[in-house]
Design a protein around this motif. Structure first.
Motif, mmCIF file in Angstrom:
data_model
loop_
_atom_site.group_PDB
_atom_site.id
_atom_site.type_symbol
_atom_site.label_atom_id
_atom_site.label_comp_id
_atom_site.label_asym_id
_atom_site.label_seq_id
_atom_site.Cartn_x
_atom_site.Cartn_y
_atom_site.Cartn_z
ATOM 1 N N PHE A 4 -14.783 12.205 22.714
ATOM 2 C CA PHE A 4 -14.677 10.871 22.126
ATOM 3 C C PHE A 4 -13.227 10.481 21.898
ATOM 4 N N ASP A 5 -12.425 11.441 21.419
ATOM 5 C CA ASP A 5 -11.013 11.155 21.178
ATOM 6 C C ASP A 5 -10.280 10.837 22.476
ATOM 7 N N GLY A 7 -11.627 9.521 25.155
ATOM 8 C CA GLY A 7 -12.069 8.194 25.578
ATOM 9 C C GLY A 7 -11.374 7.090 24.811
ATOM 10 N N ILE A 8 -11.238 7.278 23.513
ATOM 11 C CA ILE A 8 -10.550 6.271 22.701
ATOM 12 C C ILE A 8 -9.068 6.220 23.043
ATOM 13 N N ALA A 9 -8.484 7.358 23.391
ATOM 14 C CA ALA A 9 -7.077 7.380 23.785
ATOM 15 C C ALA A 9 -6.862 6.654 25.115
ATOM 16 N N ARG A 10 -7.878 6.612 25.978
ATOM 17 C CA ARG A 10 -7.754 5.911 27.261
ATOM 18 C C ARG A 10 -7.965 4.402 27.134
ATOM 19 N N LEU A 11 -8.594 3.948 26.074
ATOM 20 C CA LEU A 11 -8.880 2.511 25.935
ATOM 21 C C LEU A 11 -7.630 1.629 26.011
ATOM 22 N N PRO A 12 -6.524 1.960 25.325
ATOM 23 C CA PRO A 12 -5.340 1.097 25.461
ATOM 24 C C PRO A 12 -4.811 1.028 26.897
ATOM 25 N N LYS A 13 -4.959 2.110 27.656
ATOM 26 C CA LYS A 13 -4.510 2.090 29.055
ATOM 27 C C LYS A 13 -5.382 1.155 29.889
ATOM 28 N N TRP A 14 -6.688 1.218 29.666
ATOM 29 C CA TRP A 14 -7.582 0.288 30.351
ATOM 30 C C TRP A 14 -7.236 -1.152 29.975
ATOM 31 N N MET A 15 -6.986 -1.376 28.691
ATOM 32 C CA MET A 15 -6.670 -2.725 28.227
ATOM 33 C C MET A 15 -5.361 -3.226 28.823
ATOM 34 N N LEU A 16 -4.367 -2.348 28.937
ATOM 35 C CA LEU A 16 -3.096 -2.743 29.537
ATOM 36 C C LEU A 16 -3.303 -3.157 30.992
ATOM 37 N N GLY A 17 -4.055 -2.352 31.728
ATOM 38 C CA GLY A 17 -4.328 -2.695 33.123
ATOM 39 C C GLY A 17 -5.083 -4.005 33.261
ATOM 40 N N LEU A 18 -6.119 -4.166 32.452
ATOM 41 C CA LEU A 18 -6.888 -5.419 32.499
ATOM 42 C C LEU A 18 -6.038 -6.610 32.081
ATOM 43 N N GLY A 19 -5.204 -6.414 31.070
ATOM 44 C CA GLY A 19 -4.346 -7.509 30.607
ATOM 45 C C GLY A 19 -3.346 -7.940 31.663
ATOM 46 N N LEU A 20 -2.726 -6.970 32.342
ATOM 47 C CA LEU A 20 -1.745 -7.310 33.371
ATOM 48 C C LEU A 20 -2.393 -7.943 34.592
ATOM 49 N N VAL A 21 -3.486 -7.360 35.064
ATOM 50 C CA VAL A 21 -4.181 -7.926 36.228
ATOM 51 C C VAL A 21 -4.747 -9.304 35.885
ATOM 52 N N GLU A 53 -9.926 0.755 14.829
ATOM 53 C CA GLU A 53 -9.713 2.200 14.830
ATOM 54 C C GLU A 53 -9.256 2.696 13.451
ATOM 55 N N ARG A 54 -8.349 1.963 12.846
ATOM 56 C CA ARG A 54 -7.872 2.328 11.504
ATOM 57 C C ARG A 54 -8.993 2.239 10.476
ATOM 58 N N PHE A 55 -9.815 1.191 10.569
ATOM 59 C CA PHE A 55 -10.926 1.022 9.638
ATOM 60 C C PHE A 55 -11.926 2.170 9.765
ATOM 61 N N VAL A 56 -12.266 2.534 11.000
ATOM 62 C CA VAL A 56 -13.245 3.605 11.211
ATOM 63 C C VAL A 56 -12.688 4.943 10.742
ATOM 64 N N ASP A 57 -11.403 5.196 10.976
ATOM 65 C CA ASP A 57 -10.792 6.437 10.486
ATOM 66 C C ASP A 57 -10.845 6.517 8.961
ATOM 67 N N LYS A 58 -10.504 5.417 8.295
ATOM 68 C CA LYS A 58 -10.559 5.401 6.834
ATOM 69 C C LYS A 58 -11.990 5.568 6.328
ATOM 70 N N LEU A 59 -12.921 4.927 7.010
ATOM 71 C CA LEU A 59 -14.323 5.041 6.622
ATOM 72 C C LEU A 59 -14.809 6.476 6.764
#
Length: 127
Positions: A4-5, A7-21, A53-59
């Motif tokens: 899970f960690d 997968g969550i670490a890869r999400l910003p990379k996916w978002m960067l690629g999607l944002g640029l394309v 992510e911050r909210f879920v970690d605190k929760l």
């Protein structure tokens, strides 16, 4: 690091690629104002991911601590989210960026989650 960690670490990379394309394609087909709106929406999606992510970690930490959480933490997170939404609205209205394109850019987070699910399904090690 668990699966899970990773997968969550890869999400910003996916978002960067999607944002640029997405920004490039939006600029090519709809112009500079739409491309800027899409880029702003994708940036907002990234900030939203970090807030969630911050909210879920605190929760999770509060759930493991076995003590009652202070009421002000939830209010502070709500204020931060409302600040993000208000700031994005003001920027869109003042600059004249395309609001529809910004909303499409904001969908970079759900699209990144779908890409991560597909990645996990395709790379799953069968035993």
């Amino acid at each position: 690091m668990t699966g899970f960690d990773e997968g969550i670490a890869r999400l910003p990379k996916w978002m960067l690629g999607l944002g640029l394309v997405g920004t490039g394609l939006t600029g090519q087909f709809f112009g500079l104002a739409a491309a800027a709106g899409f880029l702003l929406g994708a940036g907002g999606a990234y900030v939203n991911l970090r807030l969630i992510e911050r909210f879920v970690d605190k929760l999770g930490r509060l759930a493991m601590a076995d003590k009652t959480p202070p009421k002000t933490r939830g209010v502070w997170l709500l204020i931060q989210f409302l600040g993000l939404v208000t700031g994005a609205f003001v920027i869109l209205k003042v600059t004249g960026f395309n609001i529809v394109a910004a909303l499409c850019g904001f969908l970079a987070l759900p699209a990144a989650v779908l890409l991560e699910i597909l990645y996990e399904l395709l790379t799953y090690g069968h035993s």
